[in-house]
Design a protein around this motif. Structure first.
Motif, PDB file in Angstrom:
ATOM      1  N   SER A  90       0.811  -1.214   0.000  1.00  0.00           N
ATOM      2  CA  SER A  90       0.000   0.000   0.000  1.00  0.00           C
ATOM      3  C   SER A  90       0.845   1.264   0.000  1.00  0.00           C
ATOM      4  CB  SER A  90      -0.925   0.017   1.217  1.00  0.00           C
ATOM      5  OG  SER A  90      -0.163   0.230   2.392  1.00  0.00           O
ATOM      6  N   VAL A  91       0.181   2.381  -0.217  1.00  0.00           N
ATOM      7  CA  VAL A  91       0.855   3.670  -0.195  1.00  0.00           C
ATOM      8  C   VAL A  91       1.445   3.937   1.187  1.00  0.00           C
ATOM      9  CG1 VAL A  91      -1.281   4.928   0.349  1.00  0.00           C
ATOM     10  CG2 VAL A  91       0.612   6.129  -0.765  1.00  0.00           C
ATOM     11  N   ASP A  92       0.767   3.505   2.239  1.00  0.00           N
ATOM     12  CA  ASP A  92       1.294   3.700   3.588  1.00  0.00           C
ATOM     13  C   ASP A  92       2.562   2.889   3.816  1.00  0.00           C
ATOM     14  OD1 ASP A  92      -0.672   5.489   4.299  1.00  0.00           O
ATOM     15  OD2 ASP A  92      -1.990   3.966   5.159  1.00  0.00           O
ATOM     16  N   ASP A  93       2.612   1.666   3.266  1.00  0.00           N
ATOM     17  CA  ASP A  93       3.826   0.850   3.383  1.00  0.00           C
ATOM     18  C   ASP A  93       5.025   1.582   2.784  1.00  0.00           C
ATOM     19  OD1 ASP A  93       2.457  -1.338   4.535  1.00  0.00           O
ATOM     20  OD2 ASP A  93       1.878  -2.088   2.556  1.00  0.00           O
ATOM     21  N   ILE A  94       4.821   2.174   1.606  1.00  0.00           N
ATOM     22  CA  ILE A  94       5.917   2.881   0.924  1.00  0.00           C
ATOM     23  C   ILE A  94       6.280   4.165   1.660  1.00  0.00           C
ATOM     24  CG2 ILE A  94       6.593   4.062  -1.204  1.00  0.00           C
ATOM     25  CD1 ILE A  94       6.539   0.979  -1.375  1.00  0.00           C
ATOM     26  N   VAL A  96       5.833   5.016   4.860  1.00  0.00           N
ATOM     27  CA  VAL A  96       6.423   4.803   6.189  1.00  0.00           C
ATOM     28  C   VAL A  96       7.804   4.157   6.093  1.00  0.00           C
ATOM     29  CG1 VAL A  96       6.177   3.543   8.366  1.00  0.00           C
ATOM     30  CG2 VAL A  96       4.194   4.691   7.360  1.00  0.00           C
ATOM     31  N   GLN A  97       7.906   3.105   5.261  1.00  0.00           N
ATOM     32  CA  GLN A  97       9.131   2.310   5.267  1.00  0.00           C
ATOM     33  C   GLN A  97      10.223   2.817   4.319  1.00  0.00           C
ATOM     34  OE1 GLN A  97       8.430  -2.097   5.569  1.00  0.00           O
ATOM     35  NE2 GLN A  97       6.282  -1.507   5.383  1.00  0.00           N
ATOM     36  N   ILE A  98       9.847   3.613   3.317  1.00  0.00           N
ATOM     37  CA  ILE A  98      10.864   4.153   2.409  1.00  0.00           C
ATOM     38  C   ILE A  98      10.911   5.677   2.479  1.00  0.00           C
ATOM     39  CG2 ILE A  98      11.656   4.348   0.015  1.00  0.00           C
ATOM     40  CD1 ILE A  98      10.538   1.626  -0.567  1.00  0.00           C
ATOM     41  N   ASN A  99       9.834   6.343   2.074  1.00  0.00           N
ATOM     42  CA  ASN A  99       9.863   7.807   1.943  1.00  0.00           C
ATOM     43  C   ASN A  99      10.242   8.520   3.243  1.00  0.00           C
ATOM     44  OD1 ASN A  99       8.931   7.106  -0.555  1.00  0.00           O
ATOM     45  ND2 ASN A  99       7.029   8.254  -0.460  1.00  0.00           N
ATOM     46  N   ASN A 100       9.638   8.119   4.350  1.00  0.00           N
ATOM     47  CA  ASN A 100       9.916   8.788   5.620  1.00  0.00           C
ATOM     48  C   ASN A 100      11.247   8.369   6.227  1.00  0.00           C
ATOM     49  OD1 ASN A 100       7.404   9.891   5.272  1.00  0.00           O
ATOM     50  ND2 ASN A 100       6.393   8.683   6.873  1.00  0.00           N
ATOM     51  N   ASP A 101      11.718   7.191   5.816  1.00  0.00           N
ATOM     52  CA  ASP A 101      12.959   6.661   6.398  1.00  0.00           C
ATOM     53  C   ASP A 101      14.200   7.096   5.627  1.00  0.00           C
ATOM     54  OD1 ASP A 101      14.001   4.449   8.421  1.00  0.00           O
ATOM     55  OD2 ASP A 101      15.029   4.099   6.509  1.00  0.00           O
ATOM     56  N   ALA A 126       0.777   3.565  -4.302  1.00  0.00           N
ATOM     57  CA  ALA A 126       2.101   3.239  -3.762  1.00  0.00           C
ATOM     58  C   ALA A 126       3.197   3.559  -4.781  1.00  0.00           C
ATOM     59  CB  ALA A 126       2.153   1.768  -3.370  1.00  0.00           C
ATOM     60  N   GLN A 127       2.943   3.233  -6.051  1.00  0.00           N
ATOM     61  CA  GLN A 127       3.930   3.529  -7.092  1.00  0.00           C
ATOM     62  C   GLN A 127       4.155   5.036  -7.220  1.00  0.00           C
ATOM     63  OE1 GLN A 127       3.754   1.367 -10.859  1.00  0.00           O
ATOM     64  NE2 GLN A 127       2.332  -0.107  -9.931  1.00  0.00           N
ATOM     65  N   ASN A 128       3.068   5.804  -7.166  1.00  0.00           N
ATOM     66  CA  ASN A 128       3.209   7.263  -7.257  1.00  0.00           C
ATOM     67  C   ASN A 128       3.960   7.831  -6.063  1.00  0.00           C
ATOM     68  OD1 ASN A 128       2.023   8.002  -9.764  1.00  0.00           O
ATOM     69  ND2 ASN A 128      -0.013   7.602  -8.928  1.00  0.00           N
ATOM     70  N   ALA A 129       3.744   7.243  -4.891  1.00  0.00           N
ATOM     71  CA  ALA A 129       4.463   7.687  -3.703  1.00  0.00           C
ATOM     72  C   ALA A 129       5.951   7.388  -3.837  1.00  0.00           C
ATOM     73  CB  ALA A 129       3.895   7.012  -2.456  1.00  0.00           C
ATOM     74  N   LEU A 130       6.268   6.191  -4.363  1.00  0.00           N
ATOM     75  CA  LEU A 130       7.671   5.818  -4.560  1.00  0.00           C
ATOM     76  C   LEU A 130       8.325   6.695  -5.613  1.00  0.00           C
ATOM     77  CD1 LEU A 130       9.994   3.856  -3.937  1.00  0.00           C
ATOM     78  CD2 LEU A 130       9.114   2.386  -5.753  1.00  0.00           C
ATOM     79  N   LEU A 131       7.555   7.071  -6.617  1.00  0.00           N
ATOM     80  CA  LEU A 131       8.087   7.893  -7.708  1.00  0.00           C
ATOM     81  C   LEU A 131       8.694   9.184  -7.179  1.00  0.00           C
ATOM     82  CD1 LEU A 131       8.403   8.254 -10.776  1.00  0.00           C
ATOM     83  CD2 LEU A 131       6.119   9.281 -10.794  1.00  0.00           C
ATOM     84  N   LYS A 132       8.051   9.775  -6.195  1.00  0.00           N
ATOM     85  CA  LYS A 132       8.550  11.035  -5.627  1.00  0.00           C
ATOM     86  C   LYS A 132       9.944  10.864  -5.021  1.00  0.00           C
ATOM     87  CE  LYS A 132       3.888  12.751  -4.634  1.00  0.00           C
ATOM     88  NZ  LYS A 132       2.924  13.161  -3.582  1.00  0.00           N
TER      89      LYS A 132
END
Length: 331
Positions: A90-94, A96-101, A126-132
């Motif tokens: 999910s977008v929250d998984d990405i 919390v575990q990648i973008n915020n970390d 989730a993909q769009n969140a990772l894209l950033k």
């Protein structure tokens, strides 16, 4: 152990990653694309170990503190993304575990590496969140997306990642590995290699299954008769497949291999390329009574079944729907 020496085949991928490390041309995002069982996690681990190894060689030393931490999955700068939902990242998984970390600098290493297994399960959000993150990553950030179908990604993700496609191994490579590492006799290694489709992980599972021949016989019997099956026949078939519930992925892989043979024979009449060579008469008959579109529908149905079973849906109903899909696509 999980250095590059443990990667069987995939010379082009290993060579690319070694060269990137040697020339200090590390990408901030990689897609490692290949079927489950082809070594994606081994490659990601070998890359992380080599990159963070304290001895800075072309392969990990396996002895330094960093290598030992990665081998035990305890390195603070190598993160494995997890997800609560069985079939969705999910977008929250990405977030919390990648973008915020990733904004936090590495604890002890030069790089901070994020490994996303089964990354094809990322939804669009989730993909769009990772894209950033991969558009403007910090200099130390590396994201590795391990995926069995990179076509599930947005084009914007694909364009910003280095794609590394894994190739099927040769029969000889698999037989040699099974004999040396799994101590299988020649005939058993040969059989597993033939039905593995070049996938080492699948070959290991098949080669070490005590009832593989029984399972294969069951699959062939079901697929030979499915076109004329009644509702009662389908129900009986579902019940029998339930006996192989613990090996359902192997069952489904054999169904996939059968219809792969049907497709190959329908398209080229090339018997040498078939896996089920001993069933050539049945394969030829099935090729006449199914369309290319029907074969594609069956392939898609098998993938859907695998996804649904990972989500713990009703087993009997899911298998029944698959059998009915197969039956409906036979002319």
């Amino acid at each position: 152990m999980a250095g590059f020496a443990d990667v069987i085949g995939q010379e082009n991928v290993v060579s690319h990653l070694k060269s990137a490390i040697k020339l200090n041309k590390i990408s901030h995002a990689y897609i490692v694309n290949g079927e489950s069982g082809m070594g994606k996690k081994t490659i990601a681990k070998a890359f992380a170990m080599t990159l963070l190894c304290e001895k800075k060689g072309e392969s990990p030393c396996m002895e330094c503190h960093s290598c030992k931490q990665i081998m035990s999955k305890n390195h603070p700068d190598v993160k494995y993304v997890s997800h609560d939902k069985p079939a969705t990242i999910s977008v929250d998984d990405i977030r919390v575990q990648i973008n915020n970390d990733i904004v936090i600098k590495p604890y002890s290493a030069e790089y901070k590496i994020y490994v996303v297994d089964e990354a094809q399960m990322m939804n669009i959000q989730a993909q769009n969140a990772l894209l950033k993150t991969i558009e403007e990553p910090p200099s130390y950030g590396i994201v590795m997306l391990l995926v069995n179908n990179k076509d599930s990604f947005l084009q914007t993700i694909l364009s910003r990642c280095v794609s590394l496609d894994l190739r099927p191994l040769s029969k000889n490579q698999i037989v040699s590995y099974l004999k040396a590492q799994e101590k299988l006799p020649e005939y058993q290694a040969e059989m597993a290699a033939v039905f593995s489709g070049g996938n080492l992980g699948r070959a290991i599972r098949l080669g070490t299954m005590s009832d593989f021949m029984e399972l294969k016989t069951c699959v062939v019997r079901h697929l030979k008769s499915i076109g004329k099956s009644t509702v009662a026949d389908v129900a009986a078939c579902v019940k029998e497949i339930g006996d192989y519930k613990n090996n359902i992925n192997e069952y489904l892989d054999l169904v996939m291999a059968w219809y792969r043979d049907v497709l190959i024979f329908k398209a080229s009449k090339n018997i040498d390329e078939l896996i089920f060579k001993e069933e050539i008469l049945a394969i030829e008959k099935k090729a006449v009574h199914i369309s290319y579109n029907g074969i594609q529908e069956i392939f898609m149905a098998i993938e859907k079944v695998k996804t649904r079973l990972r989500s713990n849906v009703n087993f009997d109903l899911t298998i029944e729907l698959l059998l009915l899909t197969i039956k409906d696509n036979i002319q």
